[in-house]
Design a protein around this motif. Structure first.
Motif, PDB file in Angstrom:
ATOM      1  N   LEU A 278       1.913  32.532   2.568  1.00 14.44           N
ATOM      2  CA  LEU A 278       1.048  32.634   1.302  1.00 14.44           C
ATOM      3  C   LEU A 278       0.221  33.397   1.555  1.00 14.44           C
ATOM      4  N   ASN A 279      -0.304  33.710   2.217  1.00 20.10           N
ATOM      5  CA  ASN A 279      -1.615  35.165   2.198  1.00 20.10           C
ATOM      6  C   ASN A 279       0.273  36.510   2.228  1.00 20.10           C
ATOM      7  N   ALA A 280       0.277  35.707   2.959  1.00 22.90           N
ATOM      8  CA  ALA A 280       1.327  37.057   3.253  1.00 22.90           C
ATOM      9  C   ALA A 280       2.679  37.711   1.838  1.00 22.90           C
ATOM     10  N   ILE A 281       2.675  36.458   1.096  1.00 26.58           N
ATOM     11  CA  ILE A 281       3.442  37.072   0.377  1.00 26.58           C
ATOM     12  C   ILE A 281       2.903  37.543  -1.333  1.00 26.58           C
ATOM     13  N   GLY A 282       1.354  37.503  -1.026  1.00 26.92           N
ATOM     14  CA  GLY A 282       0.751  37.713  -2.359  1.00 26.92           C
ATOM     15  C   GLY A 282       0.179  37.339  -2.801  1.00 26.92           C
ATOM     16  N   LEU A 283       0.142  35.636  -3.338  1.00 27.15           N
ATOM     17  CA  LEU A 283      -0.603  35.097  -3.143  1.00 27.15           C
ATOM     18  C   LEU A 283      -2.034  34.358  -2.315  1.00 27.15           C
ATOM     19  N   THR A 284      -2.678  34.667  -2.317  1.00 33.76           N
ATOM     20  CA  THR A 284      -4.502  35.039  -1.978  1.00 33.76           C
ATOM     21  C   THR A 284      -4.952  33.527  -1.886  1.00 33.76           C
ATOM     22  N   CYS A 285      -4.745  32.869  -0.824  1.00 34.92           N
ATOM     23  CA  CYS A 285      -5.669  31.704  -0.952  1.00 34.92           C
ATOM     24  C   CYS A 285      -6.643  31.749   0.696  1.00 34.92           C
ATOM     25  N   PRO A 286      -7.917  31.117  -0.014  1.00 35.49           N
ATOM     26  CA  PRO A 286      -8.925  30.889   0.812  1.00 35.49           C
ATOM     27  C   PRO A 286      -8.746  29.855   1.483  1.00 35.49           C
ATOM     28  N   ASP A 287      -8.939  30.002   3.127  1.00 39.27           N
ATOM     29  CA  ASP A 287      -8.653  28.735   4.372  1.00 39.27           C
ATOM     30  C   ASP A 287      -9.011  27.431   4.594  1.00 39.27           C
ATOM     31  N   PRO A 288      -8.258  26.712   4.112  1.00 42.49           N
ATOM     32  CA  PRO A 288      -8.889  25.571   3.383  1.00 42.49           C
ATOM     33  C   PRO A 288      -9.170  24.688   4.900  1.00 42.49           C
ATOM     34  N   ALA A 289     -10.535  24.275   4.992  1.00 42.91           N
ATOM     35  CA  ALA A 289     -10.696  24.312   6.296  1.00 42.91           C
ATOM     36  C   ALA A 289     -10.839  21.869   6.184  1.00 42.91           C
ATOM     37  N   GLY A 290      -9.919  21.963   5.185  1.00 44.98           N
ATOM     38  CA  GLY A 290      -9.928  20.247   5.791  1.00 44.98           C
ATOM     39  C   GLY A 290      -8.729  20.237   4.743  1.00 44.98           C
ATOM     40  N   ALA A 291      -8.795  18.292   4.782  1.00 46.84           N
ATOM     41  CA  ALA A 291      -7.842  17.363   3.748  1.00 46.84           C
ATOM     42  C   ALA A 291      -6.237  18.267   3.748  1.00 46.84           C
ATOM     43  N   PHE A 292      -5.583  18.464   3.357  1.00 50.68           N
ATOM     44  CA  PHE A 292      -3.864  18.492   3.522  1.00 50.68           C
ATOM     45  C   PHE A 292      -3.169  19.203   2.709  1.00 50.68           C
ATOM     46  N   TYR A 293      -4.001  20.532   1.520  1.00 51.60           N
ATOM     47  CA  TYR A 293      -4.067  20.603   0.272  1.00 51.60           C
ATOM     48  C   TYR A 293      -3.785  22.645   0.568  1.00 51.60           C
ATOM     49  N   ALA A 294      -3.509  23.473  -0.188  1.00 56.58           N
ATOM     50  CA  ALA A 294      -3.581  24.478  -0.058  1.00 56.58           C
ATOM     51  C   ALA A 294      -4.063  24.993  -1.962  1.00 56.58           C
ATOM     52  N   PHE A 295      -4.697  25.887  -2.354  1.00 56.58           N
ATOM     53  CA  PHE A 295      -4.843  26.195  -4.168  1.00 56.58           C
ATOM     54  C   PHE A 295      -4.953  27.692  -4.016  1.00 56.58           C
ATOM     55  N   PRO A 296      -3.903  28.650  -3.810  1.00 52.35           N
ATOM     56  CA  PRO A 296      -4.341  29.732  -3.987  1.00 52.35           C
ATOM     57  C   PRO A 296      -4.166  29.972  -4.780  1.00 52.35           C
ATOM     58  N   SER A 297      -4.422  31.645  -5.171  1.00 49.29           N
ATOM     59  CA  SER A 297      -4.367  32.413  -6.495  1.00 49.29           C
ATOM     60  C   SER A 297      -3.146  32.784  -6.717  1.00 49.29           C
ATOM     61  N   ILE A 298      -2.734  32.506  -8.423  1.00 52.76           N
ATOM     62  CA  ILE A 298      -1.788  32.595  -8.682  1.00 52.76           C
ATOM     63  C   ILE A 298      -1.567  34.535 -10.042  1.00 52.76           C
ATOM     64  N   ALA A 299      -3.363  34.833  -9.695  1.00 48.89           N
ATOM     65  CA  ALA A 299      -3.283  35.819 -10.485  1.00 48.89           C
ATOM     66  C   ALA A 299      -2.508  37.192 -10.487  1.00 48.89           C
ATOM     67  N   ALA A 300      -1.795  37.082  -9.145  1.00 50.73           N
ATOM     68  CA  ALA A 300      -1.755  38.558  -9.378  1.00 50.73           C
ATOM     69  C   ALA A 300       0.094  37.866 -10.580  1.00 50.73           C
ATOM     70  N   THR A 301       0.428  37.793  -9.677  1.00 57.82           N
ATOM     71  CA  THR A 301       2.271  36.789 -10.916  1.00 57.82           C
ATOM     72  C   THR A 301       1.575  37.106 -12.874  1.00 57.82           C
ATOM     73  N   GLY A 302       0.324  37.337 -13.079  1.00 53.86           N
ATOM     74  CA  GLY A 302       0.512  37.065 -14.824  1.00 53.86           C
ATOM     75  C   GLY A 302       0.855  36.342 -15.462  1.00 53.86           C
ATOM     76  N   LEU A 303       1.232  34.779 -14.718  1.00 49.66           N
ATOM     77  CA  LEU A 303       1.277  33.761 -15.114  1.00 49.66           C
ATOM     78  C   LEU A 303       0.029  32.739 -15.601  1.00 49.66           C
ATOM     79  N   SER A 304      -0.035  32.246 -16.381  1.00 50.73           N
ATOM     80  CA  SER A 304      -0.797  30.863 -16.412  1.00 50.73           C
ATOM     81  C   SER A 304      -0.190  29.871 -14.836  1.00 50.73           C
TER      82      SER A 304
END
Ligand SMILES: Cc1ncc(COP(=O)(O)O)c(C=O)c1O
Length: 377
Positions: A278-304
């Motif tokens: 995700l980070n490599a394709i420009g969707l910045t994502c803090p490293d999730p230390a638990g569970a099984f979810y990633a919650f990346p930012s999509i701000a760079a795409t300009g979409l809601s």
């Protein structure tokens, strides 16, 4: 719709370990098809107590301080209905699990979200919790590791929150359903912190760690007077958790530790692969230390987040959940569950990369066109 890769659902893609299924089949063969006591099978409550003591050093009396529930979902509902009077406030970190705000409202309470942000790794700032406390605050609801962010909270911060609960005489409701799915550091059981046990309602269950979402079995541990209140509602609303599921849970606690370890190892492998991607394709994502979810930012795409999720589904057939499903502060993010095979994750990343690239090219050729109200704020 065909050929969709779903990263949307919040449940393990593993089937329940065979030894647990086999124990349940055997239980049916032997005719264990009746009600159990309202609080659940004593043997299961004893095992829950031993399990928590072995893992976290917190002991609960199986006779008075544990009730077996129909999922953490029921445990949470019982807890809120037992503790809250109309207008009582419950503080919780947002973005958060979808049931928290409605659950508090159903019980007549008022939810008070404290916003956490990706830049801070979705850390819940104890100072912000302090600032949210009023005369009407009844409880602080915690969930670490968290859904949808996968964030964990360090022991020191949790202790500061417990200290606030002690100072202002508040309950702590701790949803620790993802406790075993902790990849960095050790899970801190809130009830094990100084001063916490007497005011903590600990919620946990079998859905995630043992891949048992459909069995509907979980537990609540709390001081006896709280459990007494919960049981009054539970015995009339539910009677008891399913008998066969309780026997399956006994097998899980007795013999499935190696299965849990294997699944956790596999989630961790997928986590590293997917979050890196995700980070490599420009969707910045803090490293999730638990569970099984990633919650990346999509701000760079300009979409809601709604637009992103919908267009990703229609254009590239990848299903993710818009961040706003987890509260308004989830805007600018999407939740991706990496409880999927590495092959699926690899293909999902390929499709997402193509999608993001197209959006960015579109933004360059028509600047401003894709900027929505939601992403401007
Ligand atoms: C944080 C959290 N709590 C509770 C639940 C519900 O758990 P259960 O299946 O035990 O009802 C979920 C399910 O996704 C969850 O993510």
């Amino acid at each position: 719709m065909q050929d969709v890769i779903s990263l949307g659902v919040g449940e393990p893609d593993f089937v329940t370990p065979w030894r647990i299924r086999e124990a349940a089949i055997y239980a049916i063969e032997r005719g264990y098809t009746t009600y159990t006591s309202n609080a659940g099978l004593l043997e299961l409550r004893e095992l829950v107590s031993a399990h928590l003591e072995a893992l976290y050093g917190v002991a609960y009396d199986p006779n008075e301080e544990i009730v077996i529930t129909v999922g953490v979902s029921e445990g949470l509902d019982l807890t809120l209905r037992t503790l809250l009077n109309p207008g009582d406030e419950v503080i919780y970190a947002e973005p958060c699990y979808v049931s928290y705000a409605p659950g508090i409202a159903f019980a007549g309470g008022v939810g008070v979200p404290v916003i956490t942000r990706g830049e801070d790794g979705f850390r819940l700032d104890p100072e912000a919790v302090h600032a949210a406390i009023t005369d009407r605050t009844k409880a602080i609801l915690l969930c670490y590791p968290g859904n949808p962010t996968g964030a964990t909270q360090n022991r020191e911060d949790l202790q500061r929150i417990v200290d606030l609960a002690c100072r202002y005489d508040l309950f702590l409701i701790s949803d620790e359903i993802y406790d075993r799915l902790t990849y960095r550091g050790e899970h801190t059981c809130v009830a094990s912190l100084n001063g916490a046990r007497e005011r903590t309602i600990l919620l946990n269950g079998f859905s995630k760690s043992y891949a048992m979402t459909g069995w509907r079995v979980a537990y609540v541990c709390a001081p006896a007077p709280v459990i007494e209140g919960l049981l009054k509602i539970h015995q009339y609303a539910m009677l008891c958790a399913p008998h066969v599921a309780q026997l399956a849970a006994i097998e899980a606690l007795r013999n499935a530790e190696s299965d849990v370890k294997e699944m956790v190892h596999e989630y961790d492998r997928r986590r590293r692969f997917f979050v890196g991607g995700l980070n490599a394709i420009g969707l910045t994502c803090p490293d999730p230390a638990g569970a099984f979810y990633a919650f990346p930012s999509i701000a760079a795409t300009g979409l809601s987040s709604e637009e992103f999720a919908e267009r990703l589904l229609y254009d590239e057939r990848v299903a993710v959940v818009p961040g706003t499903a987890f509260g308004p502060s989830g805007e600018g993010h999407v939740r991706c569950s990496y409880a999927a095979s590495v092959d699926q994750l690899e293909e999902a990343l390929r499709r997402m990369e193509r999608f993001v690239k197209r959006l960015k090219e579109g933004m360059r050729s028509a600047p401003g066109k894709h900027t929505t109200e939601a992403t401007r704020v």
